[in-house]
Design an enzyme around this catalytic site. Structure first.
Site, PDB file in Angstrom:
ATOM      1  N   LYS A  49       5.717  29.264   5.801  1.00  0.00           N
ATOM      2  CA  LYS A  49       6.435  30.474   6.239  1.00  0.00           C
ATOM      3  C   LYS A  49       6.010  30.947   7.627  1.00  0.00           C
ATOM      4  O   LYS A  49       5.851  32.132   7.881  1.00  0.00           O
ATOM      5  CB  LYS A  49       6.280  31.605   5.208  1.00  0.00           C
ATOM      6  CG  LYS A  49       6.710  31.221   3.792  1.00  0.00           C
ATOM      7  CD  LYS A  49       8.087  30.562   3.764  1.00  0.00           C
ATOM      8  CE  LYS A  49       9.199  31.511   4.159  1.00  0.00           C
ATOM      9  NZ  LYS A  49      10.535  30.829   4.150  1.00  0.00           N
ATOM     10  N   GLY A  51       7.555  29.351  10.580  1.00  0.00           N
ATOM     11  CA  GLY A  51       8.545  28.956  11.579  1.00  0.00           C
ATOM     12  C   GLY A  51       8.808  27.467  11.651  1.00  0.00           C
ATOM     13  O   GLY A  51       9.406  26.993  12.614  1.00  0.00           O
ATOM     14  N   THR A  52       8.391  26.737  10.625  1.00  0.00           N
ATOM     15  CA  THR A  52       8.572  25.279  10.618  1.00  0.00           C
ATOM     16  C   THR A  52      10.035  24.885  10.758  1.00  0.00           C
ATOM     17  O   THR A  52      10.384  24.008  11.554  1.00  0.00           O
ATOM     18  CB  THR A  52       8.045  24.678   9.296  1.00  0.00           C
ATOM     19  OG1 THR A  52       7.097  25.548   8.707  1.00  0.00           O
ATOM     20  CG2 THR A  52       7.449  23.305   9.531  1.00  0.00           C
ATOM     21  N   TRP A  54      12.520  26.475  11.977  1.00  0.00           N
ATOM     22  CA  TRP A  54      13.002  26.812  13.322  1.00  0.00           C
ATOM     23  C   TRP A  54      12.666  25.687  14.300  1.00  0.00           C
ATOM     24  O   TRP A  54      13.525  25.202  15.045  1.00  0.00           O
ATOM     25  CB  TRP A  54      12.349  28.122  13.756  1.00  0.00           C
ATOM     26  CG  TRP A  54      13.005  28.815  14.915  1.00  0.00           C
ATOM     27  CD1 TRP A  54      14.102  28.417  15.623  1.00  0.00           C
ATOM     28  CD2 TRP A  54      12.574  30.049  15.497  1.00  0.00           C
ATOM     29  NE1 TRP A  54      14.392  29.329  16.609  1.00  0.00           N
ATOM     30  CE2 TRP A  54      13.460  30.339  16.557  1.00  0.00           C
ATOM     31  CE3 TRP A  54      11.528  30.930  15.222  1.00  0.00           C
ATOM     32  CZ2 TRP A  54      13.331  31.478  17.352  1.00  0.00           C
ATOM     33  CZ3 TRP A  54      11.406  32.069  16.012  1.00  0.00           C
ATOM     34  CH2 TRP A  54      12.297  32.337  17.064  1.00  0.00           C
ATOM     35  N   HIS A 110       2.842  20.899   5.774  1.00  0.00           N
ATOM     36  CA  HIS A 110       2.047  22.127   5.715  1.00  0.00           C
ATOM     37  C   HIS A 110       0.568  21.803   5.498  1.00  0.00           C
ATOM     38  O   HIS A 110      -0.236  22.711   5.280  1.00  0.00           O
ATOM     39  CB  HIS A 110       2.544  23.040   4.585  1.00  0.00           C
ATOM     40  CG  HIS A 110       3.885  23.646   4.837  1.00  0.00           C
ATOM     41  ND1 HIS A 110       4.244  24.177   6.044  1.00  0.00           N
ATOM     42  CD2 HIS A 110       4.966  23.809   4.012  1.00  0.00           C
ATOM     43  CE1 HIS A 110       5.484  24.641   5.978  1.00  0.00           C
ATOM     44  NE2 HIS A 110       5.938  24.428   4.771  1.00  0.00           N
ATOM     45  N   SER A 140       6.000  37.116   4.237  1.00  0.00           N
ATOM     46  CA  SER A 140       7.036  36.107   4.080  1.00  0.00           C
ATOM     47  C   SER A 140       6.706  35.131   2.953  1.00  0.00           C
ATOM     48  O   SER A 140       7.568  34.749   2.163  1.00  0.00           O
ATOM     49  CB  SER A 140       7.216  35.346   5.402  1.00  0.00           C
ATOM     50  OG  SER A 140       8.304  34.461   5.323  1.00  0.00           O
ATOM     51  N   TYR A 195       4.875  31.792  16.813  1.00  0.00           N
ATOM     52  CA  TYR A 195       6.146  32.335  16.338  1.00  0.00           C
ATOM     53  C   TYR A 195       6.565  33.545  17.167  1.00  0.00           C
ATOM     54  O   TYR A 195       7.739  33.697  17.531  1.00  0.00           O
ATOM     55  CB  TYR A 195       5.980  32.719  14.860  1.00  0.00           C
ATOM     56  CG  TYR A 195       7.239  33.184  14.168  1.00  0.00           C
ATOM     57  CD1 TYR A 195       8.026  32.279  13.459  1.00  0.00           C
ATOM     58  CD2 TYR A 195       7.622  34.519  14.184  1.00  0.00           C
ATOM     59  CE1 TYR A 195       9.175  32.694  12.795  1.00  0.00           C
ATOM     60  CE2 TYR A 195       8.767  34.948  13.528  1.00  0.00           C
ATOM     61  CZ  TYR A 195       9.535  34.028  12.836  1.00  0.00           C
ATOM     62  OH  TYR A 195      10.671  34.453  12.186  1.00  0.00           O
ATOM     63  N   MET A 234      21.020  30.295  12.119  1.00  0.00           N
ATOM     64  CA  MET A 234      20.400  29.381  11.162  1.00  0.00           C
ATOM     65  C   MET A 234      20.523  29.907   9.734  1.00  0.00           C
ATOM     66  O   MET A 234      20.678  29.134   8.790  1.00  0.00           O
ATOM     67  CB  MET A 234      18.936  29.149  11.523  1.00  0.00           C
ATOM     68  CG  MET A 234      18.757  28.308  12.776  1.00  0.00           C
ATOM     69  SD  MET A 234      17.085  27.634  12.939  1.00  0.00           S
ATOM     70  CE  MET A 234      16.121  29.131  12.946  1.00  0.00           C
ATOM     71  N   MET A 258      15.600  32.234   4.281  1.00  0.00           N
ATOM     72  CA  MET A 258      15.502  32.845   5.605  1.00  0.00           C
ATOM     73  C   MET A 258      15.765  34.330   5.409  1.00  0.00           C
ATOM     74  O   MET A 258      16.910  34.771   5.339  1.00  0.00           O
ATOM     75  CB  MET A 258      16.490  32.187   6.570  1.00  0.00           C
ATOM     76  CG  MET A 258      16.296  30.686   6.656  1.00  0.00           C
ATOM     77  SD  MET A 258      17.235  29.900   7.976  1.00  0.00           S
ATOM     78  CE  MET A 258      16.182  30.269   9.369  1.00  0.00           C
ATOM     79  N   ARG A 259      14.699  35.095   5.296  1.00  0.00           N
ATOM     80  CA  ARG A 259      14.800  36.464   4.809  1.00  0.00           C
ATOM     81  C   ARG A 259      15.041  37.475   5.928  1.00  0.00           C
ATOM     82  O   ARG A 259      16.069  38.134   5.978  1.00  0.00           O
ATOM     83  CB  ARG A 259      13.516  36.807   4.031  1.00  0.00           C
ATOM     84  CG  ARG A 259      13.568  38.043   3.164  1.00  0.00           C
ATOM     85  CD  ARG A 259      12.250  38.218   2.433  1.00  0.00           C
ATOM     86  NE  ARG A 259      11.141  38.359   3.361  1.00  0.00           N
ATOM     87  CZ  ARG A 259      10.708  39.520   3.851  1.00  0.00           C
ATOM     88  NH1 ARG A 259      11.297  40.650   3.478  1.00  0.00           N
ATOM     89  NH2 ARG A 259       9.710  39.567   4.695  1.00  0.00           N
ATOM     90  N   LYS A 260      14.102  37.599   6.862  1.00  0.00           N
ATOM     91  CA  LYS A 260      14.232  38.546   7.978  1.00  0.00           C
ATOM     92  C   LYS A 260      13.901  37.916   9.320  1.00  0.00           C
ATOM     93  O   LYS A 260      14.585  38.139  10.303  1.00  0.00           O
ATOM     94  CB  LYS A 260      13.340  39.775   7.763  1.00  0.00           C
ATOM     95  CG  LYS A 260      13.792  40.725   6.678  1.00  0.00           C
ATOM     96  CD  LYS A 260      12.900  41.957   6.670  1.00  0.00           C
ATOM     97  CE  LYS A 260      13.302  42.951   5.590  1.00  0.00           C
ATOM     98  NZ  LYS A 260      12.389  44.134   5.592  1.00  0.00           N
TER      99      LYS A 260
END
Length: 297
Positions: A49, A51-52, A54, A110, A140, A195, A234, A258-260
Site C-alpha cells: 500500500k 504506490g506499487t 502506480w 513486497h 491504507s 509517494y 487509474m 484504490m481508496r483515496k
C-alpha cells in the site's frame, strides 16, 4: 490449505526467515527464492500500500510509448506479475506466470530486501522502490486488509496500530523494509522514490523513471502518461483497479483497492494521542537513518 484453484480463507501469518508472510504466500516460498531473473528484468518493490500499482502502470506506459490501449492488453497482475503471489490471485503463481514470459519482464514484489532472490542483485537488475510515509501506509493497509478476504484478519483499529509498530503484519516491519532498501540503494542502483513526491510533482517523477530506464520520450507522451496515471483515471481503469480479482478475494464493497490516494489522510483516523505515541515510536526506530519522509504537504 486449499488447492491452487480455490480461494483461501483468511490466512494466518507464517514466519519466513524471520519475516511474517500470509500462509498462502509462505507456502511456495522456496520457488520464489530460487527464481533467477534475466539481467534485463525490472523489479518494482515496495511495502504494501505504498504506490506499487502506480509505478507499475507508469513503467508499462513508458515502455509502450504512452499507448493506453497497449496497456489494456491484460490486467496489471498479468502484465507485471507479483513475484511471490499465490495461485488464487491469477490462476497461477507469480513465478509460474513469469516463467511463461520472455525477458525483459517487469514484476513487483513486497519482499523486504533480504528476501529478494539473490539473482536480482547478482544480475544487476534495475529496481524501482517506492516508499510512502508510515502513517498513510498504516491507514491504507488497514483498509486493504479489511477488504482482502484472503489475508489476515486486521482486527480493531487500535490494535492494528500496535501491530504495525511491532512489525506484526504481512511482509513485516515497515521500518525495516524502507531502511533495508534505502541503505542498499546506491550499491544496488535502486531508484528510490517517494509517494509524496509523486503526488506533489508527478511529471518530474515520471521523467526520473524514464531516465532510469534509459528511455527518451517526447513531452507530449510524458504528459499523456501523467494524465493516464492520475489516481482518478487509474481508479476507473478495470485493468488497474483490481476489480478483476473475484469479490470472494477482494471485496471492494468493503473498501476500494484504490481508496483515496491522498497524502495526510492519516489525520482523519489517528487521534492526537495515537499520533503522539506513533511519533515517539517512529523516532526510536528511525533515528539511525535520515530518510526524508513527509506526512503532509
Amino acid at each position: 490449505m486449499p488447492d491452487d484453484q480455490t480461494v483461501p480463507h483468511r490466512a494466518l501469518l507464517v514466519p519466513v526467515k524471520g519475516i511474517p508472510l500470509p500462509a498462502h504466500f509462505a507456502k511456495d516460498f522456496d520457488a520464489v527464492s530460487a527464481f533467477c531473473p534475466h539481467p534485463s528484468d525490472l523489479l518494482v518493490a515496495s511495502y504494501p500500500k505504498s504506490g506499487t500499482t502506480w509505478i507499475q502502470e507508469i513503467v508499462d506506459l513508458l515502455l509502450h510509448n504512452g499507448d493506453a490501449e497497449s496497456c489494456r492488453r491484460a490486467s496489471i497482475i498479468k502484465r507485471n506479475p507479483f513475484l511471490e503471489a499465490p495461485a488464487h490471485l491469477c490462476q497461477r503463481t507469480g513465478v509460474a506466470l513469469l516463467k511463461e514470459m520472455d525477458p525483459p519482464r517487469v514484476m513487483k514484489t513486497h519482499l523486504p530486501f533480504q528476501l529478494v532472490p539473490v539473482g536480482f542483485w547478482e544480475n544487476k537488475c534495475k529496481t524501482i522502490y517506492v516508499a510512502r510515509n508510515a502513517k498513510d501506509t498504516l491507514v491504507s493497509y488497514y483498509y486493504f486488509q479489511q477488504m482482502n478476504l484472503s489475508g489476515p484478519e486486521p482486527g480493531p483499529w487500535e490494535g492494528y496500530i500496535q501491530k504495525f509498530m511491532r512489525g506484526q503484519l504481512g511482509w513485516g516491519s515497515w521500518y525495516d523494509h524502507v531502511k533495508g532498501y534505502w541503505e542498499e540503494r546506491e550499491k544496488r542502483n535502486i531508484l528510490f522514490l517517494f509517494y509524496e513526491d509523486m503526488k506533489e510533482n508527478p511529471r518530474r517523477e515520471v521523467e526520473q523513471i524514464m531516465k532510469y530506464l534509459d528511455l527518451s520520450l517526447s513531452d507530449d507522451v510524458i504528459s499523456r502518461i501523467v494524465e493516464l496515471t492520475t489516481f482518478e483515471n487509474m481508479k476507473e481503469n478495470p485493468m488497474v483497479n483490481y476489480t478483476f480479482i473475484p469479490k470472494t478475494v477482494f471485496d471492494q464493497s468493503i473498501s476500494r483497492f484504490m481508496r483515496k490516494g491522498d497524502v495526510g489522510d492519516w489525520k482523519n483516523y489517528l487521534t492526537a494521542e495515537q499520533s503522539a505515541e506513533f511519533d515517539e515510536d517512529y523516532e526510536k526506530k528511525m533515528k539511525q537513518v535520515n530518510i526524508p519522509f513527509r506526512t503532509q504537504f
